[in-house]
Scaffold this motif. Sequence first.
Motif, PDB file in Angstrom:
ATOM      1  N   ILE A 261       1.178  69.206 -77.997  1.00 34.02           N
ATOM      2  CA  ILE A 261       1.084  68.297 -77.431  1.00 34.02           C
ATOM      3  C   ILE A 261       2.217  68.314 -75.989  1.00 34.02           C
ATOM      4  N   PRO A 262       1.799  68.485 -74.778  1.00 35.46           N
ATOM      5  CA  PRO A 262       2.835  68.663 -73.565  1.00 35.46           C
ATOM      6  C   PRO A 262       3.899  67.640 -73.550  1.00 35.46           C
ATOM      7  N   GLU A 298      -3.246  72.092 -77.980  1.00 39.05           N
ATOM      8  CA  GLU A 298      -2.523  71.018 -77.173  1.00 39.05           C
ATOM      9  C   GLU A 298      -2.709  69.592 -77.865  1.00 39.05           C
ATOM     10  N   GLU A 299      -2.952  69.651 -79.228  1.00 35.06           N
ATOM     11  CA  GLU A 299      -2.969  68.462 -79.927  1.00 35.06           C
ATOM     12  C   GLU A 299      -2.215  68.629 -81.382  1.00 35.06           C
ATOM     13  N   ASP A 303       6.778  70.807 -79.461  1.00 36.11           N
ATOM     14  CA  ASP A 303       7.713  71.885 -79.364  1.00 36.11           C
ATOM     15  C   ASP A 303       9.140  71.225 -78.923  1.00 36.11           C
ATOM     16  N   PHE A 304       9.318  70.459 -79.852  1.00 39.36           N
ATOM     17  CA  PHE A 304      10.688  69.531 -79.844  1.00 39.36           C
ATOM     18  C   PHE A 304      12.011  70.250 -80.562  1.00 39.36           C
ATOM     19  N   SER A 460       7.323  59.130 -78.216  1.00 39.16           N
ATOM     20  CA  SER A 460       7.760  58.594 -79.521  1.00 39.16           C
ATOM     21  C   SER A 460       7.411  58.950 -80.628  1.00 39.16           C
ATOM     22  N   LEU A 461       6.757  60.365 -80.446  1.00 38.41           N
ATOM     23  CA  LEU A 461       6.190  60.863 -81.952  1.00 38.41           C
ATOM     24  C   LEU A 461       6.753  62.381 -81.906  1.00 38.41           C
ATOM     25  N   PHE A 462       7.008  62.571 -83.238  1.00 39.93           N
ATOM     26  CA  PHE A 462       7.777  63.933 -83.371  1.00 39.93           C
ATOM     27  C   PHE A 462       7.332  64.326 -84.890  1.00 39.93           C
ATOM     28  N   TYR A 463       6.998  65.871 -84.802  1.00 38.92           N
ATOM     29  CA  TYR A 463       6.554  66.420 -85.609  1.00 38.92           C
ATOM     30  C   TYR A 463       7.626  66.643 -86.738  1.00 38.92           C
TER      31      TYR A 463
END
Length: 833
Positions: A261-262, A298-299, A303-304, A460-463
């Motif tokens: 997700i970009p 892209e879903e 990449d954080f 606000s979402l993180f894997y």
Amino acid sequence: MRFILCVITLCCLSLQAQTTDLSYYLPQNTTYDSKIPTPESVIGHQVGEWHITHDRLVSYMQILAKSSDRIHIENRGKTFEGRPLLLLTITSPENHSDIENIRTTHISATENNSANVDNMPIVVYQGFSIHGNEASGSNAAMLVAYYLAAAQSEDVKNLLDNTIILFDPAYNPDGLQRFAYWANTNKSKHLNPDPNDREYDEVWPGGRTNHYWFDMNRDWLPVQLPESKVRIESFHKWLPNILTDHHEMGTNSTFFFQPGIPSRTHPLTPKLNQQLTKSIGNYHTKALDKIGSLYYTEENFDDFYYGKGSTFPDINGGIGILFEQGSSRGHIQESVNGIITFPFTIRNQFTAALSTLEAGKNMRKDILQYQHDFYKNARTEASKENGKAIIFGDEKDAAKTFHLAEVLKRHQIEFHELKSDFKTNGKQFKKGYSYVIPKNQKNTRLINAMFEKRTTFQDSLFYDVSAWTFPLAFGLDYADDVSTTIAGVKVEDLQMKTGSVSSKSNYAYLMEWHEYYAPKALSAILGSGLRAKVGMSQFKTNGKIYDYGTILIPVQNQNKSPEDLYAFLQKVAKDSHLQMDAVTTGLTEGIDLGSNQFSALTQPKVAIIVGEGIRSYDAGEIWHVFDQRYDMPITKLDTRNLGRTDLSRYNTIIVPSGSMDKRATDNLKKWTENGGTLIAYRNALNWLDRNDFLKLEFKKTKLVAEDISYEERSDFRGAQVIGGAIFEAKQDRSHPINFGYKNDRIALFRNNTIFLKPDKQSYNNPLQYTKNPLLSGYVSKQNLDSLSLSVPFKANRFKSGKIITFTDNTNFRAFWYGTNKLLMNAIFFREEL
């Protein structure tokens, strides 16, 4: 219903009859060198017929390397279970003959302002199955290696002429072996796709993790595990342009490849990185279309966090690519996309591995130029920081300081000794206990990623976690605005401090509790049958102030002579890298050494609850800190047998996050009532509350969705998760839970929404979150409000026993050195809490 069963039966029969020989996987537009052994000729079965065990995978790779002049193999080390950590270098014979020159030229392009990339090979690191039960990757690795060794087409020869492939066939040997055993021993002659079959339900802890149950795909940045250490050394030796990370996901999924997700890309990652990743994705699209496999991009994934394999390259000038294949989790399984077979999953992984190499070959110049420009731009950024530095350390704990420096060393970050004692912003940095990092250096972006504190985010979402600030994780003081003039010599040979005893005494020895390995030393002392006491107050002797928690070892009435005791303590001090002081009198300024303010300590006899119902990550982290860090014995008690286990031999039992059945609960309750100390973490607090061990007052967050559409509901809920952030708590240093800490503030890692109300008596709140506790990471306003002034720790009497609770994980991922001592304090000073 009968019709559905007939269809499933026919599918099973046809798929069992489906050939899985090499023609199912390999391109047929080339011939294959008959002198190169096929996987079947070595492992004894076709790829995909059985799950490959790591020993057979190693055998095949070794034999393949002996048979091909395109492959060089090295064993870089071993896992906790002693399995080899292989790396294959695959390229043309001509490149092999000049490999070191190619490597140095490649690295040189990242260090100079000009480089001609026209004739440079691209470097691609391909790695498989870092989660051992995501096994299609390592099984596909055999096919990829065979193809690269045996294929005779001009395309393959051209590929090898222009590519250096660093090939890691099993990121996680221990987990792969554990899962292969499970899948193979539960395989039926007539393959059964029923997802309820035992084959698809691994026993705890499953094969995902390594020996100590760590998720190794979170260790690329912290580098605490043996598998990670050799992998990161290989990475920095070569600085690959592309790194692939082959995973699996849920059975009902298809195939995912990056970009994710970009909006969930770390701001330090250049935008061109994601553009190139998307261009590489076009090659995956073409290849998967050709074989008719469904996919998406892209879903979901992001990449954080730079501690994952697919994101770590992004802060090091490379491009990380995550592959996620819908898993058969065995040999064949029903899914919403039809019957999914193990060979099918292997073929998709194999196809993506080859499409990556094709992309690398065709995009070679652009990707090489990107890496060159990445470091050129980083040097420009760093030059603006010339003369500036970061300092970190702990004036009373050299070991924690050393271990953070060790991580920097593994990432080839330059740092220096502190020239002389230094004070800034109220923090004292001591020479020998601190290091200085100049900001003007090659890996400046990596330094920023490791040391930054970030509290604002695009999404606000993180894997995974949203914060990992290293000095906070290690519990160290630091400042990022100091001058390089305080720096001494550059550290080339990093060494831990040598422990010692100041001299021989016939009276007593004192050991402060500040050093990280003090619990290791105390465990050795008590384990040898020696008497030791802990000082409940501060005191001064021989001109030195001794802090709360100082350990007293009297000389008299011990099981060793004064001479033997001195020799023993010398060894303990050396092994634990700390200082012990000899004293000749019990008279001090403050509490005297014979005071009742010195409490006698008893040897901990510790067990930990493991098994079904317990979170394996948390359990493994505790097991690891005992076994690997502090050399302390710990017994693993499985929940299956806990209801009938005699617990009387333990004085301390740890319950990681989780719960257990009534029989086990009743046994633990009786043991605690009779004088045991029960230490519970995270979700185990809910289990304690439900089962009347104690009544905890939880702060509840009221969440109401306003102006949230049905489509947005998942993101709304996800934003309320604390995926991993860092918060500040204040400490009462006179309380035994905080012995060994020199500051009155501590950084705590949190990834849950359990909020405890403080006790009415202030002295019962030795750890309490501050009013504005967020230090780094993402948290919703509602959760931040709930966390404010709540408490992460409680100690309660339970008849003759004691219950100690932690809302937070004090041992997170082996690199939260800064809070390990909280657990050790709960164990050694349990009688005083």
